[in-house]
Motif scaffolding. Structure first.
Motif, PDB file in Angstrom:
ATOM      1  N   LYS A   1     103.561-117.089  15.475  1.00 59.39           N
ATOM      2  CA  LYS A   1     102.747-117.883  16.400  1.00 59.39           C
ATOM      3  C   LYS A   1     101.283-117.881  15.967  1.00 59.39           C
ATOM      4  O   LYS A   1     100.607-118.911  16.013  1.00 59.39           O
ATOM      5  CB  LYS A   1     102.854-117.306  17.817  1.00 59.39           C
TER       6      LYS A   1
ATOM      7  N   PHE B   1      97.057-122.264  11.249  1.00 59.62           N
ATOM      8  CA  PHE B   1      97.308-123.439  10.409  1.00 59.62           C
ATOM      9  C   PHE B   1      96.877-124.705  11.142  1.00 59.62           C
ATOM     10  O   PHE B   1      96.288-125.615  10.553  1.00 59.62           O
ATOM     11  CB  PHE B   1      98.790-123.535  10.042  1.00 59.62           C
ATOM     12  N   PHE B   2      97.169-124.748  12.435  1.00 56.91           N
ATOM     13  CA  PHE B   2      96.762-125.913  13.220  1.00 56.91           C
ATOM     14  C   PHE B   2      95.243-126.103  13.130  1.00 56.91           C
ATOM     15  O   PHE B   2      94.743-127.213  12.951  1.00 56.91           O
ATOM     16  CB  PHE B   2      97.190-125.759  14.681  1.00 56.91           C
TER      17      PHE B   2
ATOM     18  N   ASP C   1     110.457-119.879  21.593  1.00 55.64           N
ATOM     19  CA  ASP C   1     109.273-120.750  21.550  1.00 55.64           C
ATOM     20  C   ASP C   1     109.096-121.466  22.879  1.00 55.64           C
ATOM     21  O   ASP C   1     107.966-121.632  23.350  1.00 55.64           O
ATOM     22  CB  ASP C   1     109.428-121.783  20.430  1.00 55.64           C
TER      23      ASP C   1
ATOM     24  N   GLU D   1     104.888-127.311  17.269  1.00 53.84           N
ATOM     25  CA  GLU D   1     104.443-126.345  18.289  1.00 53.84           C
ATOM     26  C   GLU D   1     103.253-126.882  19.072  1.00 53.84           C
ATOM     27  O   GLU D   1     103.149-126.642  20.287  1.00 53.84           O
ATOM     28  CB  GLU D   1     104.090-125.003  17.632  1.00 53.84           C
TER      29      GLU D   1
ATOM     30  N   SER E   1     100.934-120.187  12.922  1.00 56.91           N
ATOM     31  CA  SER E   1     100.947-121.636  13.145  1.00 56.91           C
ATOM     32  C   SER E   1      99.700-122.084  13.894  1.00 56.91           C
ATOM     33  O   SER E   1      99.193-123.178  13.651  1.00 56.91           O
ATOM     34  CB  SER E   1     102.233-122.094  13.836  1.00 56.91           C
TER      35      SER E   1
ATOM     36  N   ARG F   1     105.768-127.273  11.403  1.00 52.40           N
ATOM     37  CA  ARG F   1     105.819-126.248  12.436  1.00 52.40           C
ATOM     38  C   ARG F   1     104.619-126.358  13.383  1.00 52.40           C
ATOM     39  O   ARG F   1     104.776-126.341  14.610  1.00 52.40           O
ATOM     40  CB  ARG F   1     105.820-124.888  11.733  1.00 52.40           C
ATOM     41  N   ALA F   2     103.430-126.478  12.811  1.00 53.28           N
ATOM     42  CA  ALA F   2     102.222-126.502  13.644  1.00 53.28           C
ATOM     43  C   ALA F   2     102.176-127.770  14.500  1.00 53.28           C
ATOM     44  O   ALA F   2     101.768-127.729  15.664  1.00 53.28           O
ATOM     45  CB  ALA F   2     100.985-126.394  12.758  1.00 53.28           C
TER      46      ALA F   2
ATOM     47  N   SER G   1      96.301-119.753   5.743  1.00 55.35           N
ATOM     48  CA  SER G   1      97.276-120.082   6.787  1.00 55.35           C
ATOM     49  C   SER G   1      98.536-120.720   6.221  1.00 55.35           C
ATOM     50  O   SER G   1      99.596-120.639   6.840  1.00 55.35           O
ATOM     51  CB  SER G   1      96.647-120.949   7.877  1.00 55.35           C
TER      52      SER G   1
ATOM     53  N   MET H   1     104.836-125.551   7.161  1.00 52.20           N
ATOM     54  CA  MET H   1     103.831-125.121   8.140  1.00 52.20           C
ATOM     55  C   MET H   1     103.252-126.321   8.892  1.00 52.20           C
ATOM     56  O   MET H   1     102.952-126.230  10.086  1.00 52.20           O
ATOM     57  CB  MET H   1     102.708-124.335   7.449  1.00 52.20           C
ATOM     58  N   THR H   2     103.092-127.435   8.196  1.00 55.03           N
ATOM     59  CA  THR H   2     102.602-128.645   8.872  1.00 55.03           C
ATOM     60  C   THR H   2     103.602-129.092   9.929  1.00 55.03           C
ATOM     61  O   THR H   2     103.233-129.396  11.076  1.00 55.03           O
ATOM     62  CB  THR H   2     102.378-129.777   7.841  1.00 55.03           C
TER      63      THR H   2
END
Lengths: 604, 604
Positions: free
Chosen positions: B567, B573-574, B9, B364, B570, B360-361, A595, B357-358
């Protein structure tokens, strides 16, 4: 709020984590017993509490200023530096042959923590001088050492590291500054360097810049970098600063924190030096071997990286002291358990206690880890047995990225909690809590970002020895967990359980790194910082476990119950609230790369 | 770096998490379709990107100033506010009967995110006006509503909340300001209030202060507090501001961030009002019922708490955009996988990708959570069925402490990562990344600290209904996990697994809270913030899981592949990097109280 050096905690860590009381027969440690350490620390505390700490807020509110290339440091800094130098504090860890006191790094590190707690911005100046001395010790000729180290170790002159250029931050291969050889064997330097800490100031009579630059025809990349020594004032035959060299401060940065530390843009070779220099270009001399500058600079950087880790501990300690004092003083709300009839000091509220314990456990964990590394450094240099020396050196090198990376990352949490404990008052600058947060924020960046420490941990410190040091740490954790499990009492049992879980996570991480890093570097490096943090929690946890055992033994022997109860509590808290973060970090490393890498770089 | 509102978004979250496209038959939602929403958002984006966002840095560098009680706001703020008011933006969510536009909270919240991303300090002024309007809607008489709401909703006047006093921060029982009844039914107020956001300024023609104070003989504690409406200028019979009231700004705070927001110390009853007032004391009128001021103020506070949670999302979005732009632009170092021959933009380095990514997640996840709460609010007010309305109201109330607590805590992480991505440049103020960190730091403190949100979550939102709402969230997570597990593809499987683990941790936490909170409050409240964070990760994870499913479905239908791939990434990743924090948080709650409470408060 005034700062009080945590002498008992430092003495505890010097004994338990650095083994200062177990060095009989070590060369150069004849005078390094606990009594000496106590005496030095007391003197250090007195000086820093009285002279340096009161200037912390002054420096923040009155940053250094520059006018026409001349820098005026914050009010009081020059006089305080004079006293620092006269007190002999700069020479603490440096060789007696060059005018230093030759004390162990263990003790030097404790004094460094105190100085940095007192005033992080001020302390950067001596920190950089230490680095310059280390580089001279490794790369300098005997003549260079004789010429430059004594005034640096005496604090009469200060040192700087000149690496970064506008296009070359973490990536030193992009350095463009050039050094032109002269007929007399010296060089003329041209170029622009940025982010030079204490790069120009008015607190000492000379500044010794160590500068990375390229000679004409040098290879591209980092293998074409050489290290040059460029003084602000050329040194005359009498050893006194003479002609003004062609290196000038163009500006100072406007930073989030460490306002008292002048961060300079330096111009080399702009033609502003003394006309008697006979032409433009800053005059310098080569330090070490041509084109091996980065290697020499790494010596300085490694010393500095360790020292920045200690800065993390130091600013955390200061933030903790401030939060704790406020929480004991500020009366607000009735305790949730109804134990008091009216509003009580904040320390009675469970979440405030949790925050203060988090600050305390992270600070003590950082101190214990840094002390363990200092002990390894001392053993590497002074242990009577060669095998022990080389084992200790490997251990030290493994721990440096953890001290730098982990202690500075957790300093972010500790200083942020320091603001939170203060509530709305924490957001008001005059309270002082916010300054620690702002000051701390540079620590995960300079001397190599956390990601760069993580690369070092993976590349040079784990892959290169096939995981030997990493496995040694895991084995130590396992052995300690076994010892703890055999002891009665809930704290030991709790620590044993969490240490085992953390060790298992770490071993899985190490195995993953060893198996995959060369074949599939991206997935491994996608988890490099989680791996570093995981290793840091484990390594600090190991040291906290030692502290737990020592505290229990001291309690059993009836020694200083309040202090050792507190040590026991913070070790147990470390296990239950901080080591418990480890499995989640392992998940990120072992099963999280897809991810991280799912989106193409361009889509981020 | 200029700000671009994340319209796609926001539209995605409005659909997937707030169900804006599933409101057929709701009263007051006749015009609230996706096309209207898109049009409003586009207009909102245009205004804020063009007018408000460019003032963000201006406000930071040129804070509001006070001289002799008169406040000058940052350059450009007054003109921008005039345009904001004229554009009708203040009235967005307020009733059409009072001059507002009556749009759903879902849309109001999206617009609020955009405004706050553009300029957090500026946005606080409308945020407080919203709160004043909400309080008037609930506690005001029809005459008061008619007199005060239209000018507030039109943005001609602004509102404030006056709670805090020097001795009364989180603990409002200590409020001492007094209100003396007058013969004409009005009151004269005396006292000192601190931390009053936009408490004095020059951007609008009047300020409506809502003030907590005690009438003579009122009970001690919070049950003796009444709410008063005290205008800066008394309103004449023509409805225009007239006599200057006896409330003055004594000073402005020097804060870590949100410099553009004037934070005032206000003095009531110092005798500086217009002589025609006929005596000292600020003239005010009672709002709502005597001695029930706190209850009324809670209406305002709950609206404000939700809005502060959105501020967390907003500043995170801005920090993410800045970091992402820098990382795509800044070239530094060769990729570790050797995929490029030379130095590459930062986005090619795995740890930078992990950091982005952190950011972003978390951003979001916060947006999805806030939107879910806004959707519940709208349903509570507009759903045609009474049972659905009351269920939605309970759901909204459960989510508010999570939106406030979790979104603002993770905003600390996102803004700090924003600095880290920039490396050394992040520490230079002119870069702008540090401002977001400084601005964000207040969000976990004002409108109730995170610990106070956690107390609310445990006390009013979990214990009071016997865990019904908490169990409903767990059931939803379980159902989603089942749905996800039945889908093909690694992202859904990964999310299903982590959602189940988080749900199990949460259920264990809820059971612990329900079983222990009344009998043994200290151990439960020692883990209150870990419990809040755990619940926040789960609740945001549930919403991200909905997003994952929607994104997969859209991809299967061939819609906007790039957007929906992002989407999907993320959401996964979450699951893998953020939901994996949950078990460690559960450890802190379930098995960590002893070490929080081991040391006596005095020993901390």
């Amino acid at each position: 709020m005034s700062y009080r050096a945590p002498l008992k905690d430092l003495m505890f860590a010097m004994r338990v984590n650095a083994g200062l009381d177990r060095r009989a027969g070590w060369s150069g440690h004849e005078d390094a017993d606990l009594d000496t350490a106590q005496a030095v620390l007391e003197e250090c505390a007195r000086f820093n509490e009285g002279v340096i700490a009161p200037l912390n807020w002054t420096g923040d509110q009155h940053p250094a200023r520059v006018e026409a290339g001349r820098v005026s440091t914050s009010p009081g800094f020059a006089e305080a530096y004079r006293q620092f130098a006269e007190g002999g504090w700069q020479g603490l860890q440096h060789p007696q042959a060059h005018g230093g006191q030759g004390l162990p790094k263990t003790l030097g590190s404790a004094c460094s923590e105190i100085l940095n707690s007192a005033n992080l911005a001020f302390a950067l100046c001596p920190l950089l001088s230490d680095g310059a001395i280390e580089a001279l010790m490794v790369a300098g000729t005997p003549a260079q050492q004789a010429a430059w180290i004594p005034p640096l170790a005496a604090g009469r002159w200060t040192g700087t590291m000149n690496l970064t250029e506008p296009q070359a931050g973490s990536d030193l291969s992009l350095v463009r500054s050039r050094a032109e050889p002269q007929a007399d064997g010296r060089y003329r330097l041209f170029g622009s360097k940025i982010f030079i800490t204490w790069g120009e100031h008015d607190v000492a009579e000379n500044i010794v810049h160590l500068v990375l630059a390229r000679v004409p025809g040098a290879p591209e990349g980092v293998k074409g970098l050489s290290l040059f020594l460029v003084p602000k004032f050329l040194v005359g035959p009498d050893g006194r600063p003479g002609l003004r060299n062609d290196v000038y401060c163009a500006s100072l940065e406007h930073k989030l924190g460490i306002h008292g530390s002048p961060t300079a843009v330096l111009q080399f070779g702009d033609g502003r030096g003394d006309p008697a220099l006979g032409g433009t270009g800053a005059v310098g001399e080569l330090l070490g071997t041509l084109n091996r500058g980065l290697e020499h600079m790494f010596v300085m950087m490694n010393a500095a990286r360790y020292a920045v880790g200690v800065q993390g501990v130091a600013v955390a300690e200061r933030a903790l002291q401030r939060a704790s004092a406020y929480a004991r003083d500020r009366v607000q709300s009735r305790p949730v358990d109804g134990s008091l009839p009216g509003a009580a000091p904040l320390v009675h509220h469970p979440d405030v206690r949790r925050m203060l314990m988090t600050q305390r456990a992270l600070t003590e964990g950082g101190r214990a880890l840094a002390m363990a590394a200092a002990g390894a450094f001392d053993a590497a240099h002074h242990h009577p047995e060669a095998a022990a020396r080389s084992a200790a050196q490997a251990r030290y090198e493994f721990l440096v990225p953890l001290v730098k990376g982990w202690c500075t990352e957790v300093a972010q949490e500790v200083t942020s909690l320091g603001v939170q404990v203060h509530g709305g008052m924490g957001y008001i600058e005059e309270t002082g809590a916010a300054q620690h947060l702002r000051d701390a924020r540079i620590l995960t960046i300079y001397e190599g970002t956390t990601a760069i420490q993580a690369n070092d941990l993976i590349g040079r410190k784990t892959l290169r020895d096939g995981g030997a040091q990493a496995r040694a740490l895991a084995a130590e954790a396992a052995a300690l967990a076994e010892t703890l499990a055999a002891r009665p009492g809930p704290a030991a049992a709790s620590m044993a359980r969490r240490l085992r879980a953390a060790q298992a996570s770490f071993e899985a991480g190490v195995a993953f790194v060893l198996a995959e890093a060369r074949a599939r570097p991206n997935p491994v490096f996608a988890g490099s910082v989680p791996f570093l943090m995981l290793a840091g929690y484990l390594a600090a946890g190991v040291e906290m476990a030692r502290g737990l055992i020592a505290a229990e033994d001291a309690l059993a022997a009836g020694e200083d119950a309040d202090f050792h109860q507190a040590k026991l509590a913070s070790a147990r808290f470390f296990a239950e609230h901080l080591l418990t973060r480890v499995p989640g970090l392992a998940d990120c490393l072992l099963d999280g790369a897809d991810s991280v890498l799912a989106l193409a770089p361009e889509a981020l």
